[in-house]
Scaffold this active site. Structure first.
Site, PDB file in Angstrom:
ATOM      1  N   HIS A 108     -28.007 -44.023  -3.886  1.00 23.90           N
ATOM      2  CA  HIS A 108     -28.124 -42.562  -3.914  1.00 23.90           C
ATOM      3  C   HIS A 108     -29.503 -42.120  -3.432  1.00 23.90           C
ATOM      4  O   HIS A 108     -29.626 -41.190  -2.627  1.00 23.90           O
ATOM      5  CB  HIS A 108     -27.868 -42.035  -5.327  1.00 23.90           C
TER       6      HIS A 108
ATOM      7  N   GLU B  84     -22.824 -39.018 -13.221  1.00 30.80           N
ATOM      8  CA  GLU B  84     -23.874 -39.755 -13.938  1.00 30.80           C
ATOM      9  C   GLU B  84     -23.345 -40.201 -15.299  1.00 30.80           C
ATOM     10  O   GLU B  84     -22.335 -39.702 -15.798  1.00 30.80           O
ATOM     11  CB  GLU B  84     -25.101 -38.863 -14.180  1.00 30.80           C
TER      12      GLU B  84
ATOM     13  N   ARG C  91     -27.532 -27.566  -3.677  1.00 31.71           N
ATOM     14  CA  ARG C  91     -28.364 -28.286  -2.714  1.00 31.71           C
ATOM     15  C   ARG C  91     -29.217 -27.366  -1.852  1.00 31.71           C
ATOM     16  O   ARG C  91     -30.302 -27.763  -1.407  1.00 31.71           O
ATOM     17  CB  ARG C  91     -27.491 -29.156  -1.806  1.00 31.71           C
TER      18      ARG C  91
ATOM     19  N   LYS D  95     -30.888 -27.188 -10.282  1.00 32.78           N
ATOM     20  CA  LYS D  95     -30.184 -28.091 -11.193  1.00 32.78           C
ATOM     21  C   LYS D  95     -30.205 -27.627 -12.647  1.00 32.78           C
ATOM     22  O   LYS D  95     -29.651 -28.304 -13.508  1.00 32.78           O
ATOM     23  CB  LYS D  95     -30.813 -29.488 -11.132  1.00 32.78           C
TER      24      LYS D  95
ATOM     25  N   THR E 103     -25.324 -28.411 -16.844  1.00 34.38           N
ATOM     26  CA  THR E 103     -25.083 -29.852 -16.840  1.00 34.38           C
ATOM     27  C   THR E 103     -23.963 -30.098 -17.841  1.00 34.38           C
ATOM     28  O   THR E 103     -24.089 -29.710 -19.001  1.00 34.38           O
ATOM     29  CB  THR E 103     -26.351 -30.624 -17.278  1.00 34.38           C
TER      30      THR E 103
ATOM     31  N   GLU F 109     -23.454 -36.652  -0.378  1.00 33.49           N
ATOM     32  CA  GLU F 109     -23.356 -37.980   0.234  1.00 33.49           C
ATOM     33  C   GLU F 109     -21.967 -38.211   0.825  1.00 33.49           C
ATOM     34  O   GLU F 109     -21.833 -38.770   1.906  1.00 33.49           O
ATOM     35  CB  GLU F 109     -23.636 -39.056  -0.815  1.00 33.49           C
TER      36      GLU F 109
HETATM   37  O1  LIG Z   1     -34.628 -37.069  -3.321  1.00 33.83           O
HETATM   38  C1  LIG Z   1     -34.642 -35.884  -3.649  1.00 33.83           C
HETATM   39  O2  LIG Z   1     -35.482 -35.106  -3.252  1.00 33.83           O
HETATM   40  C2  LIG Z   1     -33.591 -35.348  -4.542  1.00 33.83           C
HETATM   41  C3  LIG Z   1     -32.900 -36.038  -5.389  1.00 33.83           C
HETATM   42  C4  LIG Z   1     -31.814 -35.561  -6.240  1.00 33.83           C
HETATM   43  O3  LIG Z   1     -31.202 -34.525  -6.092  1.00 33.83           O
HETATM   44  C5  LIG Z   1     -31.416 -36.494  -7.247  1.00 33.83           C
HETATM   45  C6  LIG Z   1     -31.380 -36.099  -8.685  1.00 33.83           C
HETATM   46  O4  LIG Z   1     -31.203 -35.024  -9.215  1.00 33.83           O
HETATM   47  C7  LIG Z   1     -31.434 -37.266  -9.551  1.00 33.83           C
HETATM   48  C8  LIG Z   1     -30.155 -37.975  -9.525  1.00 33.83           C
HETATM   49  O5  LIG Z   1     -29.207 -37.462 -10.095  1.00 33.83           O
HETATM   50  O6  LIG Z   1     -30.102 -39.069  -8.953  1.00 33.83           O
HETATM   51 CA   LIG Z   2     -29.057 -35.681 -11.389  1.00 30.90          CA
HETATM   52 MG   LIG Z   3     -28.561 -29.841 -14.446  1.00 28.03          MG
END
Ligand SMILES: O=C(O)/C=C/C(=O)CC(=O)CC(=O)O
Ligand SMILES: [Ca+2]
Ligand SMILES: [Mg+2]
Length: 402
Positions: free
Chosen positions: A126, A194, A230, A246, A250, A351
């Site tokens: 990821h 997650e 995003r 974010k 959640t 992704e």
């Molecule tokens: O690499 C970045 O700038 C952003 C990463 C994410 O959005 C990932 C995040 O929230 C953590 C995760 O869930 O892996």
């Molecule tokens: Ca996350």
């Molecule tokens: Mg959140």
């Protein structure tokens, strides 16, 4: 050895055999007060009634698991052993039967009053995928990534239970070609598949908690969907990390699977090279072999394998306390999005569709890049349990509203 069985009927495909016994908070039909229960097959056993009239019973007759969790690992083990005996011997069958409720007839609540919520970034796949999309031309994995479990503090007040409707967030966004930011509803609303870890027993400020003390502090695991906007995230996150993209919602599953039910699922993490600093080296492995399934409007769109996560939850706990920060009952650690190496093992739409370039086609013929209003997302997960049974997590589900 024959598998332990409950006299309470458990359907063959149930997430909740007697080897699981996950904890939740529920209100029975026709009752007004929430209480703590344990799931068995299609039922929930009211633990506040089993221990009625005792101090433990009072701690179980509340709207969250927190007072029970605060009691610590010796009492967690005692309650699990006693509930196992009640459900497998018929010595007190009448008492148990009087306090069983069908799960489909009760109201399930957020199981934990969340203290601090930390979201990690523990999947190498990821982190690599997001790095390639957010920072094209640079190194996908930043130099710190293999030395410490990267994370940020999230917003505990917007952690909600499975089934809660998710309102599409508004915010600022600005694409690289746009002359100025605009305000509006997110057009890149996403999910993150997650696993969340729930701290039961706290620790003292100033005293780091050792990686091998994981099970003395962390009680169990939930499924977690870290809804992510995003477009908001991409504009706001430099240099301090995710914020409003974010923090709006959640979702977690209603059932907390105790670590005690996940013994057979424990595996070593992938080889960690370079070797982490000593405070992050575990003697006992705390990787977990969980098979996650992501459904979008009832179609399976991904099957992320949790066993491939680079950092274990015990390493996450050790890292959050290495500076002397304390643990509190109700702390929640999100693992970070779980993505495997294969294209159909990715735990987020950004992704799966490569930031919208490769839309998904759903069985009804419609296509998706990011979520549309009315879309429902459901995560489920399974782990190997004792006696060869399957341990399930129930589900975490949510529907998007405009
Ligand atoms: O690499 C970045 O700038 C952003 C990463 C994410 O959005 C990932 C995040 O929230 C953590 C995760 O869930 O892996
Ligand atoms: Ca996350
Ligand atoms: Mg959140």
């Amino acid at each position: 050895m024959t598998a332990l069985q409950s006299w309470v009927p458990v359907p063959a495909d149930s997430d909740f055999p007697v080897q699981n016994l996950p904890y939740g908070v529920f209100t029975p039909a026709r009752a007004h007060s929430p209480r703590v229960g344990v799931a068995i097959g299609e039922h929930v056993l009211d633990l506040s009634a089993i221990w009625a009239g005792t101090p433990l019973g009072a701690d179980l007759a509340t709207g969250s698991l927190n007072r029970f969790l605060r009691r610590g690992p010796v009492e967690w083990a005692y309650v699990r052993e006693r509930v196992t005996a009640l459900l497998t011997t018929e010595d007190e069958r009448a008492l148990v039967e009087a306090n069983l409720h069908r799960i489909d007839e009760v109201r399930l609540h957020l199981p934990v009053e969340v203290a601090d919520y930390v979201d990690f970034y523990a999947s190498e796949e990821h982190a690599t995928n997001l790095g390639e999309m957010f920072r094209p031309g640079g190194e996908a994995l930043l130099p710190n990534w293999k030395h410490l479990p990267v994370g940020y503090h999230g917003r505990s007040g917007t952690v909600v239970v499975s089934g809660t409707e998710i309102r599409r967030p508004g915010g600022q966004r600005k694409g690289p070609q746009d002359p100025a930011p605009v305000f509006g509803a997110s057009v890149k609303l996403d999910i993150e598949a997650e696993v969340g870890f729930v701290v039961g027993a706290g620790s003292a400020m100033g005293e780091p908690v050792a990686v091998d003390d994981f099970a003395r502090h962390v009680f169990g695991a939930v499924l977690l969907n870290d809804w992510s906007a995003r477009d908001i995230q991409a504009w706001e996150y430099v240099p301090l990390g995710p914020f409003l993209g974010k923090s709006f919602a959640t979702s977690i599953s209603a059932w907390v699977v105790p670590l005690a039910a996940l013994e057979a699922a424990r595996v070593a993490t992938p080889v960690q090279q370079p070797e982490p600093l000593p405070y992050l080296v575990e003697k006992e492995p705390w990787g977990l072999d969980l098979a996650i399934e992501v459904r979008l409007n009832d179609a399976v769109v991904s099957r992320p394998p949790f066993a491939g996560m680079y950092w274990s939850p015990a390493q996450m706990m050790a890292h959050t306390t290495v500076n002397g920060a304390s643990l509190r009952t109700g702390d929640l650690y999100g693992s970070g999005t779980c993505s495997g190496p294969a294209a159909d093992q990715r735990g987020s739409l950004i992704e799966l569709t490569w930031n919208g370039r490769d839309p998904l086609t759903l069985p009804d013929g419609s296509t998706r890049t990011f979520l549309e209003d009315g879309d429902s997302v459901t995560l489920r997960a399974s782990a190997p349990g004792a006696d060869g049974v399957r341990i399930g997590f129930g589900e975490v589900t949510g529907t998007v509203r405009g």
